[in-house]
Scaffold this motif. Sequence first.
Motif, mmCIF file in Angstrom:
data_model
loop_
_atom_site.group_PDB
_atom_site.id
_atom_site.type_symbol
_atom_site.label_atom_id
_atom_site.label_comp_id
_atom_site.label_asym_id
_atom_site.label_seq_id
_atom_site.Cartn_x
_atom_site.Cartn_y
_atom_site.Cartn_z
ATOM 1 N N MET A 14 0.932 -1.061 -0.084
ATOM 2 C CA MET A 14 0.047 -0.118 -0.051
ATOM 3 C C MET A 14 0.848 1.309 0.009
ATOM 4 S SD MET A 14 -2.817 -1.287 -0.344
ATOM 5 C CE MET A 14 -3.911 0.141 -0.462
ATOM 6 N N GLY A 15 1.820 1.024 0.560
ATOM 7 C CA GLY A 15 3.219 2.209 0.509
ATOM 8 C C GLY A 15 3.616 2.473 -1.078
ATOM 9 N N ILE A 16 3.483 1.404 -1.631
ATOM 10 C CA ILE A 16 3.961 1.364 -3.198
ATOM 11 C C ILE A 16 2.679 2.043 -4.080
ATOM 12 C CG2 ILE A 16 4.250 0.197 -5.650
ATOM 13 C CD1 ILE A 16 5.676 -1.633 -3.513
ATOM 14 N N VAL A 17 1.723 1.645 -3.576
ATOM 15 C CA VAL A 17 0.290 2.507 -4.144
ATOM 16 C C VAL A 17 0.244 3.782 -4.095
ATOM 17 C CG1 VAL A 17 -2.247 2.172 -4.105
ATOM 18 C CG2 VAL A 17 -1.037 0.233 -4.077
ATOM 19 N N GLY A 18 0.311 4.113 -2.779
ATOM 20 C CA GLY A 18 0.268 5.648 -2.234
ATOM 21 C C GLY A 18 1.385 6.276 -3.058
ATOM 22 N N ASN A 19 2.751 5.948 -3.400
ATOM 23 C CA ASN A 19 3.728 6.620 -4.215
ATOM 24 C C ASN A 19 3.231 6.792 -5.420
ATOM 25 O OD1 ASN A 19 5.383 6.917 -1.822
ATOM 26 N ND2 ASN A 19 6.641 5.049 -2.216
ATOM 27 N N ALA A 20 2.654 5.801 -5.899
ATOM 28 C CA ALA A 20 2.164 5.595 -7.530
ATOM 29 C C ALA A 20 1.180 6.876 -7.673
ATOM 30 C CB ALA A 20 1.735 4.278 -7.992
ATOM 31 N N VAL A 21 0.071 6.858 -6.720
ATOM 32 C CA VAL A 21 -1.003 7.588 -7.076
ATOM 33 C C VAL A 21 -0.686 9.003 -6.922
ATOM 34 C CG1 VAL A 21 -2.858 6.038 -6.661
ATOM 35 C CG2 VAL A 21 -1.994 7.647 -4.657
ATOM 36 N N ARG A 22 0.288 9.329 -5.752
ATOM 37 C CA ARG A 22 0.842 10.669 -5.657
ATOM 38 C C ARG A 22 1.720 10.980 -7.030
ATOM 39 N NH1 ARG A 22 0.915 9.087 -0.214
ATOM 40 N NH2 ARG A 22 2.788 7.968 -0.496
ATOM 41 N N ALA A 23 2.388 10.161 -7.416
ATOM 42 C CA ALA A 23 3.136 10.624 -8.708
ATOM 43 C C ALA A 23 2.376 10.702 -9.915
ATOM 44 C CB ALA A 23 4.311 9.336 -9.029
ATOM 45 N N GLY A 75 -0.624 12.157 -9.592
ATOM 46 C CA GLY A 75 -1.693 13.406 -9.317
ATOM 47 C C GLY A 75 -3.025 13.152 -9.290
ATOM 48 N N LEU A 76 -3.181 11.809 -8.473
ATOM 49 C CA LEU A 76 -4.518 11.219 -8.449
ATOM 50 C C LEU A 76 -4.871 11.103 -7.070
ATOM 51 C CD1 LEU A 76 -4.651 8.371 -11.162
ATOM 52 C CD2 LEU A 76 -5.782 10.526 -11.186
ATOM 53 N N PRO A 77 -5.966 11.575 -6.517
ATOM 54 C CA PRO A 77 -6.547 11.202 -5.056
ATOM 55 C C PRO A 77 -6.831 9.811 -5.055
ATOM 56 C CG PRO A 77 -8.189 12.234 -6.437
ATOM 57 C CD PRO A 77 -7.129 12.129 -7.226
ATOM 58 N N SER A 78 -6.712 9.411 -3.746
ATOM 59 C CA SER A 78 -6.639 7.867 -3.578
ATOM 60 C C SER A 78 -7.433 7.578 -2.190
ATOM 61 C CB SER A 78 -5.620 6.957 -3.679
ATOM 62 O OG SER A 78 -4.561 7.327 -2.969
ATOM 63 N N PRO A 79 -8.743 8.134 -1.849
ATOM 64 C CA PRO A 79 -8.907 8.121 -0.136
ATOM 65 C C PRO A 79 -9.170 6.826 0.364
ATOM 66 C CG PRO A 79 -10.666 8.879 -1.737
ATOM 67 C CD PRO A 79 -9.350 8.927 -2.604
#
Length: 306
Positions: A255-264, A266-270
Amino acid sequence: MSETPPAASADTIVTVLGLGAMGLPMAARLSSEFTVRGFDINQGRRDLAASAGVERFDSARSACSGSGIVLLAVRNEEQLVEVLFGVEGVAAAMAAGSVVILTSTVGTGAIPVTAERLAGMGIGFVDAPLSGGPVRAREGDLLILVGAEPAALESARRVLEALSSTLTIVGDAPGDGQAMKTVNQLLCGVHIAAAAEALALADRLGLDPDKALRALEAGAAGSFMLSNRGPRMLEAYDDGGAEVLSRLDIFVKDMGIVGNAVRAAGLPSPLAAAAEQLYLIAQAQGLGTADDSAVIRVLAPSRLTD
């Protein structure tokens, strides 16, 4: 450019590095079709591999010498780089024309430079993260998501097909497989968290947990993760908890990898962010080495219906 790797054949030697929860059953599965070598830093895992028909070696380099294919089941990006290019890195022991298959979920960050370094040594690279768990690994029933140049893919195809029931070629560049697996893990992480919330609520409403699980599985609310993790969530309250088939701290990483990917991107991922926090809380409570089904204990430390 890398040399064109030779096509994998029946006498291909396959080395599996990392004989953990996924590496060992994959090695055992492959041993029925290939000569398989194995190495793990844990002596106990090497002993288990030997009993499963895998040739045991005392160092990663010696296990890789002469192998046509080296399959990596490492924990993270740092281990990937260390195993291949560290002081005792195995890339130096591999012959030009051989192929590395990465089965782990490590994110896209280190993949381009890893592929480039291996190509400079004449070694192919197949980015092939997988999903399915240890039981399905032993049965050759995995989902494998592949990003690889065609020549490297063809050399690795028989190995990949021996391990998978669904082999999806995502793209022809290493990193494509990791990108698709990141999307996959977003859903898996959220689904496990949602299943835990649902079963915790059923318990607090006074419902029989087993009956509630069976009812949910049969309807539109059903999912693979509910059916797979649900029974283990009910075992999470037993002495010792459920059998560890997928460690909770793996989802902290993923989920850390997911978080890095969505931030890169520019997408929200609540939803992904909320699920990640749940796993982080569980890890902080000492549940990192427990089965990931134990995340239900963060929401409901004890069951009311016992």
